[in-house]
Write a protein that holds these residues in place. Structure first.
Motif, PDB file in Angstrom:
ATOM      1  N   THR A 167      -4.820  10.556  -6.613  1.00 59.21           N
ATOM      2  CA  THR A 167      -3.427   9.960  -6.639  1.00 59.21           C
ATOM      3  C   THR A 167      -3.091   9.722  -8.038  1.00 59.21           C
ATOM      4  OG1 THR A 167      -4.600   7.640  -6.761  1.00 59.21           O
ATOM      5  CG2 THR A 167      -3.849   8.471  -4.560  1.00 59.21           C
ATOM      6  N   ALA A 168      -1.832   9.356  -8.176  1.00 59.78           N
ATOM      7  CA  ALA A 168      -1.275   9.384  -9.560  1.00 59.78           C
ATOM      8  C   ALA A 168      -1.912   7.974 -10.339  1.00 59.78           C
ATOM      9  CB  ALA A 168       0.305   9.497  -9.703  1.00 59.78           C
ATOM     10  N   CYS A 169      -1.962   7.291  -9.510  1.00 58.77           N
ATOM     11  CA  CYS A 169      -2.645   5.829  -9.861  1.00 58.77           C
ATOM     12  C   CYS A 169      -4.143   5.690 -10.256  1.00 58.77           C
ATOM     13  CB  CYS A 169      -1.979   4.628  -9.365  1.00 58.77           C
ATOM     14  SG  CYS A 169      -2.406   4.493  -7.400  1.00 58.77           S
ATOM     15  N   ASP A 170      -4.517   4.646 -10.746  1.00 62.58           N
ATOM     16  CA  ASP A 170      -5.946   4.382 -10.670  1.00 62.58           C
ATOM     17  C   ASP A 170      -6.604   4.213  -9.290  1.00 62.58           C
ATOM     18  OD1 ASP A 170      -6.008   4.518 -13.251  1.00 62.58           O
ATOM     19  OD2 ASP A 170      -5.954   2.303 -13.444  1.00 62.58           O
ATOM     20  N   CYS A 171      -7.461   4.647  -8.953  1.00 63.75           N
ATOM     21  CA  CYS A 171      -8.197   4.556  -7.545  1.00 63.75           C
ATOM     22  C   CYS A 171      -9.622   4.266  -7.633  1.00 63.75           C
ATOM     23  CB  CYS A 171      -7.997   5.856  -6.836  1.00 63.75           C
ATOM     24  SG  CYS A 171      -8.984   5.590  -4.961  1.00 63.75           S
ATOM     25  N   GLU A 172      -9.957   3.082  -7.041  1.00 66.83           N
ATOM     26  CA  GLU A 172     -11.413   2.462  -6.887  1.00 66.83           C
ATOM     27  C   GLU A 172     -11.949   2.635  -5.645  1.00 66.83           C
ATOM     28  OE1 GLU A 172     -13.714  -1.567  -8.066  1.00 66.83           O
ATOM     29  OE2 GLU A 172     -11.693  -1.225  -8.814  1.00 66.83           O
ATOM     30  N   ALA A 173     -13.140   3.397  -5.435  1.00 71.87           N
ATOM     31  CA  ALA A 173     -13.666   3.448  -3.891  1.00 71.87           C
ATOM     32  C   ALA A 173     -14.649   2.401  -3.828  1.00 71.87           C
ATOM     33  CB  ALA A 173     -14.523   4.795  -3.925  1.00 71.87           C
ATOM     34  N   VAL A 174     -14.657   1.636  -2.802  1.00 70.58           N
ATOM     35  CA  VAL A 174     -15.588   0.570  -2.644  1.00 70.58           C
ATOM     36  C   VAL A 174     -16.429   1.030  -1.293  1.00 70.58           C
ATOM     37  CG1 VAL A 174     -15.892  -2.089  -2.522  1.00 70.58           C
ATOM     38  CG2 VAL A 174     -13.839  -1.071  -3.707  1.00 70.58           C
ATOM     39  N   ILE A 175     -17.432   1.148  -1.227  1.00 72.60           N
ATOM     40  CA  ILE A 175     -18.461   1.128  -0.162  1.00 72.60           C
ATOM     41  C   ILE A 175     -18.541  -0.259   0.767  1.00 72.60           C
ATOM     42  CG2 ILE A 175     -20.986   1.772   0.974  1.00 72.60           C
ATOM     43  CD1 ILE A 175     -21.074   3.385  -1.725  1.00 72.60           C
ATOM     44  N   GLY A 176     -18.223  -0.014   2.011  1.00 75.73           N
ATOM     45  CA  GLY A 176     -18.128  -1.311   2.792  1.00 75.73           C
ATOM     46  C   GLY A 176     -17.017  -2.249   2.342  1.00 75.73           C
TER      47      GLY A 176
END
Length: 282
Positions: A167-176
């Motif tokens: 994505t153009a913005c910041d993306c943070e993946a969070v498991i669970g």
């Protein structure tokens, strides 16, 4: 009877950590009793998702913040549905939790409240896209589309799982993340309710499969219907039980697999001619 008080006290000069170890079991038992629901001692309550991560970003001037999640990766039939939600910090509905921890009635109630107070978008990856791209890529595509469809483009996105979105913005993946981040939990509710409604609609189009009950998951009733009736256009072709049912009911649609180790008649003749030429010195 006279009790020996020294038995309850650590000996002089003994390390303090030994005394702490002796007290640990009793302390743990007390904590378990405190956290346990009334009448259910020993059961530790699970903390609901919080808005803590979103508030930390808001304090740094980051806004809007979205959470996104999908529903329907595991079923044998039906689409994958992704949802993105931007919660209003001043109007967060109470009771939001991981959709898997809620009853169908609770999800429906919260779905209405979330849609009434937050910015919400939904994207659907069809069965055809799942067959073409595979389930992971189709899910990530739907999640990205849901984020892009929000009324406001977020500056930061929380996504459930280990894969970040392009994505153009910041993306943070969070498991669970659906059990940790409140925005993701809200998205999980929207995605789940939307997909359940779609599967109930498909049940009207495909009677006998029980889509309205199991929502396309591989439960015994669904596997039995697949074996008896064969797959529909809404089934995912490359999932093993669907492929087996297709081979049984529609064998003409299954392409034969070429045996890479088989030898054709022409290849045998060529090899024989080579051996003759070598023997005659040609």
């Amino acid at each position: 009877m006279i009790r020996d008080k020294s038995a309850r006290k650590p000996a002089k000069g003994a390390p303090k950590q030994d005394a702490a170890k002796q007290a640990a079991p009793a302390k743990a038992a007390r904590l378990a009793d405190v956290k346990a629901p009334a009448g259910k001692k020993g059961i530790i309550a699970i903390a609901p998702p919080s808005f803590r991560r979103e508030r930390a970003l808001i304090k740094r001037g980051v806004w809007p913040i979205a959470g996104c999640d999908e529903a329907g990766r595991g079923p044998l039939a039906g689409p994958v549905v992704a949802a993105a939600v931007i919660l209003d910090p001043d109007r967060i509905p109470r009771g939001i939790d991981d959709s898997k921890r809620l009853t169908a009635e609770e999800r429906e109630r919260l779905f209405d409240k979330i849609c009434a107070t937050a910015q919400v978008s939904v994207a659907v990856a069809s069965t055809a896209r799942i067959d073409r791209d595979n389930i992971l890529r189709a899910s990530l595509w739907a999640l990205k589309r849901a984020v892009m469809a929000l009324p406001q483009l977020p500056q930061h996105v929380f996504v459930d799982g280990r894969d970040r979105l392009d994505t153009a913005c910041d993306c943070e993946a969070v498991i669970g993340g659906d059990g940790i981040v409140l925005s993701i939990a809200a998205a999980s509710i929207v995605a789940k309710v939307t997909r359940d409604r779609l599967m109930c609609a498909l049940a009207q189009d495909c009677p006998g499969y029980g889509f309205e009950q199991h929502k396309g998951y591989a439960v015994p009733e669904h596997l039995d219907a697949l074996d008896r009736l064969g797959p529909t256009v809404h089934h995912r072709s490359f999932f093993a039980p669907v492929a087996a049912a297709r081979a049984k009911h529609m064998p003409w649609t299954v392409e034969p697999v070429q045996d890479l180790f088989s030898v054709t008649e022409a290849e045998v003749q060529v090899e024989a001619q080579i051996e003759i030429d070598a023997a005659t010195g040609l």
